[in-house]
Design an enzyme around this catalytic site. Structure first.
Site, PDB file in Angstrom:
ATOM      1  N   SER A 138       0.749  -1.328  -0.087  1.00  0.00           N
ATOM      2  CA  SER A 138       0.034  -0.132  -0.140  1.00  0.00           C
ATOM      3  C   SER A 138       0.938   1.407   0.170  1.00  0.00           C
ATOM      4  O   SER A 138       0.254   2.300  -0.142  1.00  0.00           O
ATOM      5  CB  SER A 138      -1.119   0.113   1.303  1.00  0.00           C
ATOM      6  N   LYS A 179       0.351   3.428  -3.077  1.00  0.00           N
ATOM      7  CA  LYS A 179      -0.692   4.212  -3.118  1.00  0.00           C
ATOM      8  C   LYS A 179      -0.621   5.680  -2.959  1.00  0.00           C
ATOM      9  O   LYS A 179      -1.500   6.267  -3.542  1.00  0.00           O
ATOM     10  CB  LYS A 179      -1.948   3.870  -2.112  1.00  0.00           C
ATOM     11  N   TYR A 211      -4.178  -2.595  -9.970  1.00  0.00           N
ATOM     12  CA  TYR A 211      -4.187  -2.278  -8.632  1.00  0.00           C
ATOM     13  C   TYR A 211      -3.215  -3.217  -8.019  1.00  0.00           C
ATOM     14  O   TYR A 211      -2.225  -3.122  -7.456  1.00  0.00           O
ATOM     15  CB  TYR A 211      -5.481  -2.386  -7.936  1.00  0.00           C
ATOM     16  N   TYR A 247      -4.023   2.981   8.054  1.00  0.00           N
ATOM     17  CA  TYR A 247      -5.457   2.006   8.381  1.00  0.00           C
ATOM     18  C   TYR A 247      -6.121   2.639   9.624  1.00  0.00           C
ATOM     19  O   TYR A 247      -6.137   3.929   9.644  1.00  0.00           O
ATOM     20  CB  TYR A 247      -4.998   0.715   8.540  1.00  0.00           C
ATOM     21  N   VAL A 255       1.268  -3.832   3.957  1.00  0.00           N
ATOM     22  CA  VAL A 255       1.063  -5.300   4.451  1.00  0.00           C
ATOM     23  C   VAL A 255       2.319  -6.114   4.165  1.00  0.00           C
ATOM     24  O   VAL A 255       2.522  -6.943   4.810  1.00  0.00           O
ATOM     25  CB  VAL A 255      -0.109  -5.919   4.241  1.00  0.00           C
TER      26      VAL A 255
END
Ligand code: GLU
Length: 304
Positions: A63, A66, A188, A240, A258
């Site tokens: 992530s 992102k 993705y 998160y 992760v």
């Protein structure tokens, strides 16, 4: 500031700490990473770099990518992207479906999976060859033409990515995905599979410490305002449903993945990357959090 000394001391102190985290189980290939890996690297605006441990070994950034996809979409479309994705912390887990249903397919922010899928959809609409162009973008940010996706990790996640498939289809049902969900998911999974070392990550993210300009070739990636807002989003949404805890303990904007990586920014000072693959219950690197908390305490360099 003697970064080298602080990093070495904090690293050596945390290395033997009992591991309370666990390797992520839901992406099969991430289970095979050596749980003892531990690396740290800081890169400063004075063009100094200090690394220790496994800081030159590549891992799956997940992530963390992102932030880079958001930067590309933000630089291309400006504030229009905020019509399709919000800027609030979600307070739910990164792959939650519940909030998305209640909020009619508008994800809370671009860093939870739902929001990142919408950003991928935007890039798919505006790029001719999305995978290649995104990779070129990351390579130019990092000044490193060798960076690449991992086909192995992307395939592993695709094979087990049931929740992401559900998220993408749910958003599509609210007309907030324009392209075929199969293509959005493929893009993705690829961007999540990018591999970088702590050294490469800390150098790549320097533009967010440098008012939106790359340090190596002074290229504008984001405007000053976009840089401030991206850092604000990392501060409020980068971890998160543990983003408050990270701000509380570390006090820097950052983003975790992760794969056990964390990158954090001190605007106008430095970018730091940590990697330790075992994750706490919220999905953030257990030792990475410990390291950064002590690093900002010892260096007295947090933004607060
Ligand atoms: N590829 C991962 C997923 O979609 C990214 C999660 C993360 O790093 O937060 O589940």
């Amino acid at each position: 500031m003697n970064f080298e000394e602080i990093i070495r001391e904090v690293y050596l102190k945390n290395q033997p700490v009992e591991e309370k985290g666990q390797l992520p189980a839901y992406i099969p290939e991430l289970r095979y990473v050596d749980p003892a890996k531990f690396g740290v690297c800081v890169s400063t605006l004075q063009k100094e770099t200090y690394g220790i441990g496994d800081y030159q070994e590549r891992f799956s950034i997940q992530s963390i990518a992102k932030v880079l996809s958001l930067s590309l979409a933000y630089s291309m479309l400006g504030g229009n992207i905020w019509n399709r994705v919000g800027v609030e912390p979600s307070g739910t887990s990164f792959n939650s479906l519940i909030q998305l249903e209640l909020e009619h397919g508008i994800p809370r922010n671009p860093f939870i999976n739902a929001g990142a899928l919408v950003i991928c959809d935007i890039l798919l609409t505006h790029l001719t060859h999305p995978k290649e162009e995104f990779l070129d973008y990351v390579r130019s940010l990092s000044n490193n033409p060798d960076l690449t996706y991992s086909d192995r990790i992307a395939a592993s996640e695709k094979q087990a990515g049931y929740r992401n498939v559900a998220l993408c289809n749910l958003i599509k049902s609210f007309d907030n995905i324009m392209n075929d969900p199969v293509d959005v998911l493929d893009f993705y999974f690829n961007l999540c599979s990018l591999e970088m070392s702590c050294e490469e990550l800390s150098r790549t993210f320097l533009y967010l410490a440098n008012d939106g300009y790359t340090l190596h070739d002074d290229k504008q990636i984001l405007t000053k305002s976009q840089t401030k807002r991206t850092n604000a989003l990392m501060q409020t949404c980068g971890f998160y449903d543990e983003s408050g805890e990270f701000a509380f303990k570390v006090g820097l904007p950052g983003k975790s993945g992760v794969g056990g990586g964390i990158v954090a920014i001190h605007p106008l000072q430095y970018s730091i990357a940590v990697w330790s693959p075992c994750l706490n219950e919220k999905g953030n690197s257990y030792k990475g959090m410990l390291f950064l908390e002590e690093f900002t305490t010892r260096s007295e360099l947090s933004i607060f």
